[in-house]
Design a protein around this motif. Structure first.
Motif, short mmCIF file in Angstrom:
data_model
loop_
_atom_site.label_atom_id
_atom_site.label_comp_id
_atom_site.label_asym_id
_atom_site.label_seq_id
_atom_site.Cartn_x
_atom_site.Cartn_y
_atom_site.Cartn_z
N UNK A 1 -64.89 -1.22 4.01
CA UNK A 1 -65.27 -1.69 5.34
C UNK A 1 -65.98 -0.58 6.10
N UNK A 2 -66.88 -0.96 7.00
CA UNK A 2 -67.42 -0.06 8.01
C UNK A 2 -66.79 -0.51 9.32
N UNK A 3 -65.62 0.04 9.63
CA UNK A 3 -64.81 -0.43 10.75
C UNK A 3 -64.22 0.74 11.53
N UNK A 4 -63.47 0.40 12.57
CA UNK A 4 -62.91 1.39 13.49
C UNK A 4 -61.59 1.98 13.01
N UNK A 5 -61.36 3.22 13.38
CA UNK A 5 -60.05 3.83 13.24
C UNK A 5 -59.24 3.34 14.44
N UNK B 1 -59.53 -1.25 11.61
CA UNK B 1 -59.64 -2.56 12.25
C UNK B 1 -61.10 -2.84 12.58
N UNK B 2 -61.41 -4.14 12.76
CA UNK B 2 -62.75 -4.45 13.23
C UNK B 2 -62.79 -4.35 14.75
N UNK B 3 -63.90 -4.69 15.35
CA UNK B 3 -64.04 -4.56 16.80
C UNK B 3 -63.63 -5.84 17.53
N UNK B 4 -62.97 -6.73 16.82
CA UNK B 4 -62.51 -7.99 17.41
C UNK B 4 -61.00 -8.11 17.38
N UNK B 5 -60.33 -6.99 17.03
CA UNK B 5 -58.87 -6.99 17.07
C UNK B 5 -58.18 -7.25 15.74
N UNK C 1 -57.83 9.94 1.37
CA UNK C 1 -58.66 10.00 0.17
C UNK C 1 -59.54 8.76 0.00
N UNK C 2 -59.28 7.71 0.78
CA UNK C 2 -60.11 6.51 0.71
C UNK C 2 -60.96 6.31 1.96
N UNK C 3 -61.07 7.35 2.77
CA UNK C 3 -61.99 7.34 3.91
C UNK C 3 -63.19 8.18 3.48
N UNK C 4 -64.31 7.51 3.21
CA UNK C 4 -65.46 8.15 2.59
C UNK C 4 -66.41 8.81 3.58
N UNK C 5 -66.62 8.16 4.73
CA UNK C 5 -67.61 8.68 5.66
C UNK C 5 -67.40 8.20 7.07
N UNK D 1 -61.13 5.12 17.51
CA UNK D 1 -62.45 4.66 17.91
C UNK D 1 -63.58 5.14 17.04
N UNK D 2 -63.33 6.08 16.14
CA UNK D 2 -64.37 6.48 15.19
C UNK D 2 -64.69 5.31 14.27
N UNK D 3 -65.94 5.19 13.87
CA UNK D 3 -66.35 4.16 12.92
C UNK D 3 -66.45 4.84 11.56
N UNK D 4 -65.68 4.33 10.60
CA UNK D 4 -65.64 4.97 9.28
C UNK D 4 -65.94 3.96 8.17
N UNK D 5 -66.37 4.51 7.05
CA UNK D 5 -66.54 3.74 5.82
C UNK D 5 -65.31 4.04 4.98
N UNK D 6 -64.47 3.03 4.78
CA UNK D 6 -63.18 3.26 4.12
C UNK D 6 -62.79 2.07 3.25
N UNK D 7 -62.02 2.36 2.21
CA UNK D 7 -61.48 1.31 1.34
C UNK D 7 -60.06 0.99 1.79
N UNK D 8 -59.82 -0.30 2.07
CA UNK D 8 -58.50 -0.78 2.46
C UNK D 8 -58.17 -1.96 1.56
N UNK D 9 -57.06 -1.85 0.83
CA UNK D 9 -56.60 -2.93 -0.05
C UNK D 9 -57.72 -3.43 -0.97
N UNK D 10 -58.52 -2.51 -1.51
CA UNK D 10 -59.54 -2.86 -2.48
C UNK D 10 -60.90 -3.22 -1.93
N UNK D 11 -61.04 -3.34 -0.62
CA UNK D 11 -62.31 -3.70 0.00
C UNK D 11 -62.83 -2.55 0.85
#
Length: 120
Positions: A61-65, A78-82, A91-95, A49-59
């Motif tokens: 996102x500001x999305x949920x853990x 994941x986003x908040x829509x499933x 190492x790719x979770x920035x904030x 449920x934490x919201x993180x700024x992370x790189x996934x597959x090159x993109x």
């Protein structure tokens, strides 16, 4: 280079950054163009449920853990829509999002790493 790459670089460099992301994938937690503050994070402290700024597959996102795999030092984003974006390493979770429109996110401040004051 995507819209959040520059923000990710600043946060990875130790800055707490305020910005206004666009899109509807995080409604109602974050609405398009709301002011968010993202601070450097200690990924080992993340929770579902934490919201993180992370790189996934090159993109970036500001999305949920949405899942944790501490043994492999990775989290699922994941986003908040499933929609699941995928797994990414610590190492790719920035904030972590520490505030939305000036309202602190519960527990987020306890998960930050050393950060500098917020800058626009």
């Amino acid at each position: 280079m995507g819209a959040l790459d520059g923000v990710a670089a600043r946060v990875a460099g130790g800055a707490t950054v305020e910005f206004r992301p666009s899109g509807s994938s995080m409604v109602p937690l974050i609405r398009s163009r709301q002011l968010v503050a993202v601070a450097p994070v200690d990924p080992s402290k993340l929770e579902l449920g934490d919201i993180v700024l992370a790189r996934v597959a090159g993109t970036v996102y500001l999305h949920l853990v949405s899942a944790l795999d501490p043994a492999r030092r990775r989290v699922q984003i994941s986003n908040n829509r499933g929609r699941v974006n995928g797994w990414t390493g610590h190492d790719r979770v920035f904030g972590i999002c520490v505030a939305v429109e000036g309202t602190p996110r519960a527990g987020a401040a306890d998960k930050t790493s050393a950060a500098s004051p917020a800058r626009p």
